[in-house]
Design a protein around this motif. Structure first.
Motif, short mmCIF file in Angstrom:
data_model
loop_
_atom_site.label_atom_id
_atom_site.label_comp_id
_atom_site.label_asym_id
_atom_site.label_seq_id
_atom_site.Cartn_x
_atom_site.Cartn_y
_atom_site.Cartn_z
N ASN B 339 0.81 -1.22 0.00
CA ASN B 339 0.00 0.00 0.00
C ASN B 339 0.84 1.26 0.00
O ASN B 339 0.58 2.21 -0.74
CB ASN B 339 -0.92 -0.01 1.23
CG ASN B 339 -1.97 -1.10 1.13
OD1 ASN B 339 -2.13 -1.71 0.06
ND2 ASN B 339 -2.67 -1.37 2.22
N ALA B 343 1.44 4.24 -3.17
CA ALA B 343 1.15 5.64 -2.89
C ALA B 343 2.40 6.49 -3.03
O ALA B 343 2.39 7.55 -3.65
CB ALA B 343 0.57 5.78 -1.49
N VAL B 382 -4.49 11.82 -4.66
CA VAL B 382 -4.83 10.43 -4.35
C VAL B 382 -3.72 9.78 -3.53
O VAL B 382 -3.97 9.13 -2.50
CB VAL B 382 -5.07 9.62 -5.65
CG1 VAL B 382 -5.23 8.14 -5.33
CG2 VAL B 382 -6.28 10.16 -6.38
N SER B 386 -3.87 8.38 0.38
CA SER B 386 -3.54 7.02 0.75
C SER B 386 -2.52 6.99 1.88
O SER B 386 -2.64 6.20 2.82
CB SER B 386 -3.01 6.26 -0.47
OG SER B 386 -2.77 4.93 -0.14
N THR B 393 -8.90 4.82 -0.29
CA THR B 393 -7.56 4.47 -0.77
C THR B 393 -6.98 3.33 0.07
O THR B 393 -7.47 3.02 1.15
CB THR B 393 -6.61 5.67 -0.68
OG1 THR B 393 -6.61 6.10 0.68
CG2 THR B 393 -7.06 6.80 -1.58
N ALA B 480 -1.57 5.74 -9.08
CA ALA B 480 -2.62 6.33 -8.25
C ALA B 480 -3.87 5.46 -8.33
O ALA B 480 -4.54 5.21 -7.33
CB ALA B 480 -2.92 7.75 -8.72
N SER B 483 -3.65 2.50 -6.15
CA SER B 483 -3.89 2.85 -4.74
C SER B 483 -5.38 2.84 -4.43
O SER B 483 -5.79 2.43 -3.34
CB SER B 483 -3.31 4.23 -4.43
OG SER B 483 -1.94 4.14 -4.21
N VAL B 484 -6.17 3.29 -5.38
CA VAL B 484 -7.62 3.29 -5.15
C VAL B 484 -8.17 1.86 -5.24
O VAL B 484 -8.96 1.43 -4.39
CB VAL B 484 -8.32 4.20 -6.17
CG1 VAL B 484 -9.84 4.13 -5.99
CG2 VAL B 484 -7.84 5.63 -6.02
N GLY B 487 -7.61 -0.02 -2.32
CA GLY B 487 -8.46 0.44 -1.22
C GLY B 487 -9.86 -0.13 -1.30
O GLY B 487 -10.54 -0.31 -0.29
#
Lengths: 512, 502
Positions: B339, B343, B382, B386, B393, B480, B483-484, B487
């Motif tokens: 994670n 980010a 974003v 995170s 995120t 990015a 990262s989403v 999440g």
């Protein structure tokens, strides 16, 4: 300790060790029949190459993992005095024979253009030196060994005296020989005492190494013999505090000679081959002293090396440190320590000499080994700098290079023996890394301070060949150390058992 | 269940061969970058082939060669190794694309050297991830140091050389002074170099010595940037942005944390740590690092320096999670490897994009840059969300697990540390975002409104600040995006982490 023997005729069909000693001498004689200097150079190198091939044939036929003496040859020589012509190699010595031949070849290649003065005599001296060195490594009769040990001094003296690059080469050569003679006198006394002890026990004189191993030596005599021999080998090592000749010899002598002095650790070999197995109880009793001297040398060598501006001087002191580390390994008296010491000696034969060669190439261009005052060499001789760095990584024992297995095993052995010893040894390893990296930074990175640097040519093809060979060996051994370790394991195991066994039964009976 | 598999070796060799090809094709930049990208993609694919067996609960083994009599170079892939390897190899693909854009646009020297050493660094990273014993890990760990050294020194300026020297000093110093003795002492006590899920030490081992060895391991993993062994990381920010990405997300710092996690899980083991109270000690060190680094970051103005201190604090989250020794806590620590990496690489890509577009490195000069570089700053937003840990995120998932883990472990103090550090993190990231979107550019300061309008026009003409190109903004949008995605769909990563627990 009983060492079995496999004779050369059983193993390979011809007396290969004798040939290895005689061949360079014969070749030296042939060399002197040639007039043209250029042909002399080529012939000499061809001879060294042949000798190297022959040593490799021996290594390939060597049976790894056993403690037997191999390729043995035994002829009566002076029967009444118990002196014989007895040759053989085992795991302790087998690696140093090809190493000697390899270094000799490299020295010849590097001297191709740098030796202008009487090249014929130069190459002759080198070949004789090679023969005597191999003689030292393969002799299994103590008197024969001592003969080669002393003969070694003759070509060494000549090489230092005549082809030295320093203004005080005469003094350096004399100092060297004086030190060596001072060391070899007690060594001879130790050898004689061993022979006399054999006479006392069995009624006949003998200087045969495997025979002497079977005869018990009284405790007090052991201590005396150990110190006599230890003194001789410590001077040759050189072990702190008997090291002062080395820096002088390296500063004043020719590049080739310094390579051989640093690359071949005859003193440590002497300890491992003779001093420890022949008088194991004394060696065990005084191990603390040797280890103490060893760790002092490790720290001292690296600290003094740290402030040197001249690469040859730096190598001299770093070498003192490495000998110390190898001694720590040997006197840890466990398999890891001793195998590590052997690997360390092999690595120094490659890494330290590789660096000295590269310094020699720069010396030939600039007339100076004060590399650290130049600065910025990396930009102007990038190839040389790259090889200097790669070989330097082995010098400081980075994993993946030939320096790592030895250093790691010695530390492993030292930790097994005593943590304090290991802690100081680790300190030495750190200082050693600092020593090389800071020197590299001063010499090769940063701004250029001398105009002489700007016009330098990078490695020429022949020099690049030497550097690349060294670099390849450094990485090859670094990635595949196990075949080499398996060659030494059997004999190392035997030495460890010899030292760790209980005092001889005879002594116990006597006490009863 | 153990399975023989050549896949880990392949993953290591692919990037090694890639380095060779890069050097071989140095005369043709397009081909060279093509080779680099091909190696990256291939490595990623090889790593992906290992996912199925690992999720089925297997471990993959491969013995490379016997090194010393006591120990061989052996690869062993378990879930922890795979998580690290997937992170590194997927990010290498993105970094390569980004590098092509960055290095060309910035006209960097010695690009062949750059691509070759990045590939070699990935070889070392895969080796670290797949190591089955301490010695194998140590060898690749040192290799990584030497392969990244030329990258840190890339610019060749006095500043870069000084930073590289500091880098080498910290890495090599720590590994010889602390790590090597720790490994040797471990061997003398446990008689093995191999990682074992419940720890390697036999019962009745001298506890004082164990504490010392643990301390040596912790100090020896300088790549994890635990205070006080952290200052190489901010210094190394002089390197080109793709190198920073490699240091902060792809390989280097993760390797340090990975080493610490291996030591915690597979050398000492949960029970021994708890018994010696080393979990508490480590948690204190990690907490101090988290908070101190965050305080530093609050006061800095150089964007990359802020990001560097942010990394230092985030790395200690991973270690903190692991030493919570509760299952949620450990999962939180392990998944934060992935994670955080996605980010942080986004943020560094953005910093590089800003530099290329506007030549700015200081936050105070970036007023209003969000309006000029909308894509870059959206990705930056974003990425920072995170890191702070705001849904949807990936960072939120980490925070969730860490927070519940700390409660599960009954350690309220750690919960408070998490809370405070989240506030601090939010503080220094929102400062950047506020400046970027709502700040005024420095040229406009101290002008009347009328002049400001005129100046604005001039500024537009003068700087021509706009997005650089797809080679730059596509990778940062992708990272990015990941990262989403992580999440919203964190299951895969969590499953790996669950399998990685002892």
């Amino acid at each position: 300790m009983i060492l079995n023997e496999v004779t050369a005729s059983q193993q390979i069909g011809f007396p290969i060790l004798s040939i290895l000693i005689v061949f360079p001498i014969v070749w030296a004689i042939i060399l002197n029949l040639i007039e043209n200097d250029d042909v002399v150079r080529k012939t000499a190198i061809a001879g060294a190459l042949l000798e190297l091939s022959l040593t490799l044939i021996m290594v390939l036929n060597f049976t790894p993992g056993i403690s037997d003496i191999q390729f043995a040859e035994r002829v009566e020589w002076i029967a009444t005095a118990g002196v014989g012509y007895h040759l053989g190699v085992d795991g302790i010595s087998v690696l140093f024979v090809p190493l000697t031949a390899f270094l000799t070849l490299m020295v010849m290649l590097s001297s191709w253009s740098s030796v202008r003065f009487r090249p014929k005599s130069f190459f002759t001296a080198l070949l004789v030196l090679e023969a005597t060195t191999i003689g030292i490594f393969v002799s299994l009769d103590l008197v024969l060994f001592f003969v080669f040990w002393e003969l070694f001094l003759v070509p060494s003296y000549i090489l230092l005296r005549l082809w030295g690059i320093g203004p005080q080469r005469g003094y350096a050569a004399l100092k060297y020989v004086m030190y060596m003679l001072a060391g070899s006198a007690p060594l001879l006394m130790g050898i004689v005492l061993l022979g006399i002890n054999h006479f006392d026990v069995t009624g006949s004189l003998s200087f045969d190494y495997p025979t002497l191993l079977t005869v018990p030596v009284p405790r007090e005599t052991q201590t005396l013999i150990f110190f006599l021999m230890a003194f001789g080998f410590a001077v040759k090592g050189p072990l702190f505090p008997f090291h002062t000749w080395l820096a002088t010899a390296l500063m004043e002598g020719p590049v080739g000679m310094s390579v051989l002095l640093v690359g071949l650790k005859l003193g440590v070999y002497g300890f491992l081959r003779f001093a420890v197995p022949l008088v194991p109880e004394a060696a065990n009793e005084w191990a603390w002293l040797m280890v103490a001297l060893g760790v002092i040398a490790v720290v001292f060598g690296a600290l003094v090396g740290l402030v040197q501006s001249n690469l040859r001087r730096l190598m001299a002191f770093a070498s003192v440190g490495h000998v110390g580390l190898a001694i720590v390994g040997v006197f840890s008296f466990n398999v890891q320590g001793i195998q590590g010491a052997l690997m360390l000696m092999l690595n120094m034969g490659i890494a330290a000499t590789g660096l000295l060669f590269l310094a020699g190439f720069l010396h030939a261009r600039t007339g100076s080994s004060e590399l650290s005052v130049f600065g910025g060499l990396g930009r102007h001789v990038p190839l040389l700098a790259t090889f200097f760095f790669i070989i330097g990584l082995a010098f400081i024992g980075v994993p993946g290079t030939s320096g790592f297995p030895g250093e790691f095993l010695v530390l492993l052995g030292a930790f097994d023996a005593h943590w304090a010893v290991a802690a100081i040894a680790v300190l030495g390893v750190i200082l050693n890394a600092a020593l090389f990296l800071s020197y590299f930074e001063r010499a090769f990175l940063g701004p250029v301070t001398r105009d002489a640097v700007r016009g330098l040519t990078d490695l020429r093809p022949r020099e690049a060949l030497i550097a690349a060979t060294m670099g390849a060996l450094v990485l090859g051994i670094g990635l595949f150390p196990n075949p080499i370790l398996s060659m030494t394991s059997g004999s190392v195991q035997a030495v460890v058992e010899r030292v760790q066994q209980e005092p001889t039964p005879q002594v116990v009976n006597y006490a009863d | 269940m153990q399975t023989e598999s050549i896949a880990p070796l392949l993953a290591v060799v692919v990037s090694l061969a890639g380095a060779g090809l890069v050097v071989a094709t140095r005369r043709n930049p397009n081909l060279r970058e093509g080779c680099s990208l091909a190696a990256a993609v291939l490595q990623f694919v090889v790593v992906l082939t290992m996912v199925r067996p690992i999720l089925d609960g297997e471990t993959l083994h491969f013995k490379v060669l016997s090194f010393l009599p006591q120990v061989s170079i052996v690869f062993r892939v378990d879930a922890l190794a795979l998580l690290f390897a997937i992170t590194a190899s997927s990010l290498w693909v993105l970094t390569t694309v980004y590098s092509i854009g960055y290095m060309r646009h910035h006209h960097e020297d010695a690009q062949t050297r750059y691509y070759a050493f990045v590939a070699l660094a990935l070889t070392a990273t895969m080796g670290i991830a797949f190591s089955a014993n301490l010695l194998t890990l140590y060898i690749f760990y040192e290799l990584l140091t030497f392969m990244t050294y030329p990258l840190v020194a890339h610019a060749g300026t006095a500043e870069a050389l000084a930073a590289a020297k500091k880098y080498l000093l910290y890495q090599l110093g720590a590994s010889i002074v602390f790590l090597l003795p720790a490994i040797i002492l471990t061997y003398t006590m446990a008689d093995t170099f191999d990682f074992q899920p419940d720890g390697v030490f036999p019962a009745g081992t001298n506890t004082t010595l164990l504490v010392v060895v643990y301390g040596l391991f912790l100090a020896g993993s300088a790549k994890a940037a635990i205070m006080p062994f952290h200052s190489w990381l901010p210094a190394a920010m002089v390197a080109p942005t793709p190198v920073s990405a490699l240091l902060h997300a792809v390989a280097v710092v993760n390797a340090g944390v990975f080493l610490v996690l291996r030591v915690i899980f597979d050398v000492f083991g949960e029970d021994l740590l708890r018994q010696l109270h080393l979990d508490v000690a480590t948690a204190i060190v990690a907490s101090v690092t988290i908070l101190m680094a965050s305080f530093y970051a609050l006061r800095l103005d150089t964007l990359k320096a802020v990001l560097a201190y942010s990394t230092i604090s985030q790395l200690s989250y991973m270690i903190l999670g692991a030493v919570l020794l509760s299952s949620n806590g450990m999962i939180g620590g392990v998944i934060h490897i992935a994670n955080h990496s996605f980010a942080k690489i986004t943020l560094f890509f953005c910093a590089g994009s800003i530099l290329l577009a506007s030549n700015k490195t200081k936050i105070s000069e970036m007023g209003g840059i969000g309006r000029l570089l909308p894509v870059t700053m959206a990705a930056f937003l974003v990425g920072s969300l995170s890191i702070v840990g705001i849904p949807p995120t990936a960072g939120f998932i980490t925070k969730w697990f860490l927070a519940t883990g700390s409660i599960e472990a009954d350690k309220l103090a750690i919960f408070l540390v998490l809370l405070l550090s989240t506030l601090l993190t939010a503080g220094y990231y929102f400062r950047i975002i506020r400046t970027a979107y709502f700040g005024s550019s420095p040229e406009e300061d101290g002008l009347s409104d009328a002049d400001r309008e005129v100046e604005k026009g001039h500024a537009q003409v003068r700087h021509q600040v706009r997005e650089v190109g797809p080679l730059i903004f596509v990778p940062l949008l992708l990272s990015a995006g990941v990262s989403v995605v992580l999440g919203i769909f964190p299951h895969f990563v969590i499953e790996l982490a669950r399998l990685a627990l002892p």
